[in-house]
Design an enzyme around this catalytic site. Structure first.
Site, mmCIF file in Angstrom:
data_model
loop_
_atom_site.group_PDB
_atom_site.id
_atom_site.type_symbol
_atom_site.label_atom_id
_atom_site.label_comp_id
_atom_site.label_asym_id
_atom_site.label_seq_id
_atom_site.Cartn_x
_atom_site.Cartn_y
_atom_site.Cartn_z
ATOM 1 N N SER A 151 1.101 -1.443 -0.387
ATOM 2 C CA SER A 151 -0.299 -0.106 -0.227
ATOM 3 C C SER A 151 0.556 1.591 0.228
ATOM 4 O O SER A 151 -0.115 2.099 0.083
ATOM 5 C CB SER A 151 -0.887 0.179 1.335
ATOM 6 O OG SER A 151 -0.549 0.036 1.973
ATOM 7 N N LYS A 165 0.183 4.824 6.892
ATOM 8 C CA LYS A 165 -0.294 5.713 5.831
ATOM 9 C C LYS A 165 -0.152 6.775 5.857
ATOM 10 O O LYS A 165 0.997 7.420 6.957
ATOM 11 C CB LYS A 165 -2.148 5.552 5.941
ATOM 12 C CG LYS A 165 -2.384 4.322 5.766
ATOM 13 C CD LYS A 165 -2.578 3.336 4.656
ATOM 14 C CE LYS A 165 -3.127 1.823 4.553
ATOM 15 N NZ LYS A 165 -2.866 1.141 3.249
#
Length: 284
Positions: A88, A157
């Site tokens: 990711s 993230k």
């Protein structure tokens, strides 16, 4: 030999008393008065010899307790190690990269800023069961408790929006906008049609409500393969418009800011906040 050549005996010698030189008597007197410079070191050396050393096994246990205490303190307040479990955050963070997270930047009233790469606890249902469980090896489990091994149940993230911000996608160049300001994001994976999730071939624009107080909007750098805030409102596999929902993350779940990739050696790097976020205006 003349009488001048003979050494006269000490008066005590003639009386049968124990033999003793006049120097010894003087030294004893000076020692009692605290002025001697030779007898005192000898006394200290005797005291050192009398001091007992701990057995090796006790010293080992003591050193282990000190080391574990330091590890707990460092993990709780300063640094913690994690690893990258998925794609990711490609290309900046590769699968199985070991990263260091620092915590002092968020002490007190300070919190994440736009552009920071952060590690945070799973808000609930973002991770699969395997990723949420963490290490299964007993030794690894113990090491993870003291910060010497990456733990499970966390995500990595990039912070895109903070409380009061409105995040939207996309402008004519396919860029994400924060409070109307487009972001130039050179850290993103190559080959994206747009910088948001590729919903309906990047034809489905979306916009969040204002980020609630104490929360944040996060996205992975590999926007096509990231379980992030945008994935909560936009599912590329579903041919529907994006809808706002449970896409925000509580800032209290943040562990700290990623500042370095430390393993493998080929991936060593320092992470800095991208300059593009400096142009984002404050929320209206």
């Amino acid at each position: 030999m003349t009488s001048d050549d003979r050494v006269s005996p000490h008066p005590h010698d003639e009386d049968g008393d124990p033999r003793s030189s006049s120097f010894s008597d003087d030294a004893a007197e000076e020692t009692a008065g605290g002025t001697t410079t030779e007898a005192a070191p000898a006394g200290r050396a005797r005291r050192r010899r009398k001091r007992k050393q701990l057995p090796l096994w006790q010293e080992t246990i003591l050193l282990l307790v000190v080391a574990l205490t330091l590890a707990f303190v460092i993990k709780a307040f300063f640094l913690q190690a994690f690893y990258i479990p998925s794609e990711s955050m490609v290309p900046g963070l590769q699968v199985n990269d070991r990263i260091l997270v620092e915590k002092p930047s968020y002490w007190g009233d300070n919190g994440p800023e736009r552009g920071d790469v952060v590690v945070f606890e799973d808000p609930g249902g973002w991770l699969g069961p395997a990723a949420a469980e963490g290490p299964s090896n007993p030794i690894a489990q113990v090491m993870s408790k003291i910060g010497l091994y990456p733990t499970g149940g966390h995500l990595v993230k990039r912070v895109i929006g903070l409380e009061g911000d409105v995040v939207s996608c996309c402008d004519e160049q396919g860029r994400i906008l924060v409070n109307g300001q487009p972001l130039d994001e050179p850290y993103l994976a190559d080959g994206l049609q747009c910088n948001g999730p590729e919903v309906n071939g990047c034809t489905a624009d979306w916009e969040t409500v204002e980020v609630p107080e104490g929360q944040m909007f996060v996205m992975g750098d590999n926007r096509a393969q990231s379980e992030d805030s945008a994935a909560r409102i936009c599912d590329p596999a579903v041919n529907t418009a994006c809808t706002t929902g449970r896409e925000f993350v509580d800032t209290d779940l943040v562990v700290g800011k990623v500042f370095a990739v430390v393993w493998p050696r080929s991936s060593w790097d320092w992470l800095e906040r991208p300059a593009t976020f400096a142009d984002v205006p404050d929320p209206q």
